[in-house]
Enzyme design. Structure first.
Site, PDB file in Angstrom:
ATOM      1  N   CYS A  46      25.318 -19.412  46.961  1.00  0.00           N
ATOM      2  CA  CYS A  46      26.608 -19.754  46.730  1.00  0.00           C
ATOM      3  C   CYS A  46      27.269 -20.401  48.273  1.00  0.00           C
ATOM      4  CB  CYS A  46      27.844 -18.803  46.073  1.00  0.00           C
ATOM      5  SG  CYS A  46      27.725 -17.375  47.157  1.00  0.00           S
ATOM      6  N   ARG A  91      42.524 -16.464  45.808  1.00  0.00           N
ATOM      7  CA  ARG A  91      41.491 -15.606  46.102  1.00  0.00           C
ATOM      8  C   ARG A  91      42.043 -14.313  46.644  1.00  0.00           C
ATOM      9  NH1 ARG A  91      36.264 -17.368  49.573  1.00  0.00           N
ATOM     10  NH2 ARG A  91      35.820 -18.503  47.471  1.00  0.00           N
ATOM     11  N   ASP A 144      22.821 -14.115  47.228  1.00  0.00           N
ATOM     12  CA  ASP A 144      23.998 -14.191  47.788  1.00  0.00           C
ATOM     13  C   ASP A 144      23.900 -13.204  48.919  1.00  0.00           C
ATOM     14  OD1 ASP A 144      26.924 -14.739  48.608  1.00  0.00           O
ATOM     15  OD2 ASP A 144      27.591 -13.455  47.081  1.00  0.00           O
ATOM     16  N   HIS A 157      33.597 -14.553  40.253  1.00  0.00           N
ATOM     17  CA  HIS A 157      33.819 -15.682  41.269  1.00  0.00           C
ATOM     18  C   HIS A 157      33.574 -16.962  39.900  1.00  0.00           C
ATOM     19  CE1 HIS A 157      34.273 -18.827  44.174  1.00  0.00           C
ATOM     20  NE2 HIS A 157      33.098 -18.463  44.890  1.00  0.00           N
ATOM     21  N   ARG A 177      30.983 -28.155  43.850  1.00  0.00           N
ATOM     22  CA  ARG A 177      32.396 -27.380  43.534  1.00  0.00           C
ATOM     23  C   ARG A 177      33.489 -28.369  43.722  1.00  0.00           C
ATOM     24  NH1 ARG A 177      32.883 -22.103  45.559  1.00  0.00           N
ATOM     25  NH2 ARG A 177      34.839 -22.544  44.528  1.00  0.00           N
ATOM     26  N   GLN A 204      32.699 -20.607  41.094  1.00  0.00           N
ATOM     27  CA  GLN A 204      31.227 -20.924  41.646  1.00  0.00           C
ATOM     28  C   GLN A 204      30.275 -20.931  40.630  1.00  0.00           C
ATOM     29  OE1 GLN A 204      30.131 -21.246  45.009  1.00  0.00           O
ATOM     30  NE2 GLN A 204      28.351 -21.752  43.870  1.00  0.00           N
TER      31      GLN A 204
HETATM   32  N1  NVA Z   1      29.921 -12.592  47.709  1.00  0.00           N
HETATM   33  C1  NVA Z   1      30.569 -13.184  48.460  1.00  0.00           C
HETATM   34  C2  NVA Z   1      30.748 -14.568  48.076  1.00  0.00           C
HETATM   35  C3  NVA Z   1      31.472 -15.499  48.970  1.00  0.00           C
HETATM   36  C4  NVA Z   1      31.554 -17.024  48.457  1.00  0.00           C
HETATM   37  C5  NVA Z   1      31.824 -12.709  49.006  1.00  0.00           C
HETATM   38  O1  NVA Z   1      32.606 -12.045  48.175  1.00  0.00           O
HETATM   39  O2  NVA Z   1      32.156 -12.498  49.994  1.00  0.00           O
HETATM   40  N1   CP Z   2      30.926 -20.242  47.854  1.00  0.00           N
HETATM   41  C1   CP Z   2      32.045 -20.080  48.311  1.00  0.00           C
HETATM   42  O1   CP Z   2      33.192 -19.838  47.549  1.00  0.00           O
HETATM   43  O2   CP Z   2      32.266 -20.488  49.449  1.00  0.00           O
HETATM   44  P1   CP Z   2      33.761 -20.245  50.199  1.00  0.00           P
HETATM   45  O3   CP Z   2      34.038 -18.978  50.409  1.00  0.00           O
HETATM   46  O4   CP Z   2      33.465 -20.880  51.564  1.00  0.00           O
HETATM   47  O5   CP Z   2      35.002 -20.600  49.651  1.00  0.00           O
END
Ligand code: NVA
Ligand code: CP
Length: 302
Positions: free
Chosen positions: A260, A101, A220, A128, A288, A131
Site C-alpha cells: 500500500c 483519517r 505492509d 483502510h 487511489r 486502499q
Molecule cells: N498500516 C499502515 C498503513 C499506512 C498507509 C499504517 O497504519 O500506518
Molecule cells: N497507502 C496510503 O494510504 O498511503 P498514505 O498514508 O500516504 O495516505
C-alpha cells in the site's frame, strides 16, 4: 439517505464491481471534462500523516469540480476538546462530505453517526477500505478477474490486512495471511469475513506456505502509525516475514507484488523486489486517484 464508506463490507459485491469499472473508465479519461460535483465542498480531517490518501482525494475532488478543505487537529476546536458529536453536527451544516483519517475506529463511527453527510474512512487503526478498493482494481486490471484469485498477505495483520480480507470476501478471492503469533488480523473482522466469504480465508504462520500458490503477494509495514513505541521489538518479531528475492523464487513466475506504501525498504520488502518486474506498487498507488473519484461520485451524487 446518506451513505458512508467506513468498511469495505459497507458495499455489496455488485457495487464493488460498479466502482471498479467506473474507476477503470475514469482512468481511461471518460468524462474528463465533466464536473459532477461542482458547487460541493468536502472536508478532509486527518489526525495521522498521509501522502497518497490526502493528495489523491484532494486532486480527485478538484477534478470532479468540488472544493476541498483540509482540517488538521491543531486547527479545529476538536483538537481543543470540542466533542466529536458537536463537530460532526456543525460540519454537516457547511459541507457535503467528510474524509477522515484517525486512530480509533469507534471515533470514526461516532463521527459518521452524528453527521448528516457521507463520511469516508481514510484509515483507522483497524481498517483502510479506500486502499482495499484500489488494491482490488489493480488486481482486476492485472489478472483480468477477482473471483478465484489467490492472495498471500505476509506480515502484520493490521488495518490494511483487515480491509484486504474484507475485499477478498466481497470479491470471492482466496486469501492466506502469514503472520507471526500475536500479529494475526482482528478476530472480529475475521469472524465477519468468514461469515460472508465464498473463497478460503486462511491464517498461517509460514510465509512460503502462503506465497507458494499465490497470484498476488502483498505486504505492509511492520510498525504502523501510532505503534512507534515498541517498534524495535515488533521488528524483531517480524524477522522472517520479509518479501525478498528468496521468497519470490518460491512463487509463481507471474505473481504480482503489492504494497500500500509507504514502504520501509529493507524491512518488510527489499528494494530489489519493490523495484523489480513483479511489482505493481506504483500503479496500485496511482489507482487511489481513480477509485477515489469513483467513490466520491457515487456517495456525493446521491
Ligand atoms: N498500516 C499502515 C498503513 C499506512 C498507509 C499504517 O497504519 O500506518
Ligand atoms: N497507502 C496510503 O494510504 O498511503 P498514505 O498514508 O500516504 O495516505
Amino acid at each position: 439517505m446518506k451513505r458512508d464508506f467506513i468498511e469495505l463490507l459497507d458495499i455489496t459485491p455488485e457495487e464493488l464491481h460498479e466502482l471498479i469499472n467506473r474507476a477503470i473508465a475514469l482512468k481511461k479519461g471518460v468524462d474528463r471534462n465533466k464536473c459532477p460535483l461542482i458547487g460541493k465542498s468536502v472536508g478532509l480531517f486527518f489526525e495521522k500523516a498521509s501522502t497518497r490518501t490526502r493528495v489523491s482525494f484532494e486532486s480527485a475532488l478538484y477534478q470532479l469540480g468540488a472544493n476541498s478543505i483540509f482540517l488538521s487537529p491543531g486547527e479545529i476546536q476538536l483538537g481543543r476538546g470540542e466533542t466529536v458529536a458537536d463537530t460532526a453536527r456543525t460540519l454537516s451544516l457547511y459541507l457535503d462530505g467528510m474524509i477522515i483519517r484517525t486512530f480509533g475506529h469507534a471515533r470514526l463511527k461516532e463521527f459518521a453517526s452524528c453527521s448528516s453527510i457521507p463520511v469516508i474512512n481514510a484509515l483507522t487503526d483497524t481498517h483502510h477500505p479506500c486502499q482495499a478498493l484500489a488494491d482490488l482494481m489493480t488486481i482486476y486490471e492485472k489478472k483480468g478477474r477477482l473471483e478465484g484469485v489467490n492472495v498471500a498477505y505476509i506480515g502484520d495483520g493490521n488495518n490494511v490486512a483487515n480491509s484486504l480480507m474484507e475485499g477478498a470476501a466481497l470479491a470471492g478471492m482466496n486469501i492466506s495471511l502469514a503472520c507471526p503469533e500475536g500479529f494475526e488480523p482482528d478476530p472480529l473482522v475475521l469472524e465477519k469475513v468468514r461469515e460472508t466469504a465464498k473463497g478460503d480465508i486462511l491464517v498461517l504462520r509460514e510465509p512460503k506456505e502462503a506465497a507458494g500458490r499465490a497470484d498476488v503477494i502483498y505486504t505492509d509495514v511492520w510498525v504502523s502509525m501510532g505503534q512507534e513505541n515498541g517498534g524495535e521489538e515488533r521488528k524483531k518479531r517480524f524477522a522472517g516475514y520479509q518479501i525478498n528475492e528468496a521468497l519470490l523464487a518460491c512463487a509463481r513466475k507471474d505473481v504480482i507484488v503489492m504494497h500500500c506504501l509507504p514502504a520501509h525498504r529493507g524491512e518488510e520488502i527489499t528494494s530489489g523486489v519493490i523495484d523489480g518486474p513483479n511489482s505493481v506498487v506504483f500503479e496500485q498507488a496511482g489507482n487511489r486517484l481513480h477509485t477515489g473519484k469513483a467513490l466520491l461520485e457515487k456517495l456525493l451524487s446521491l
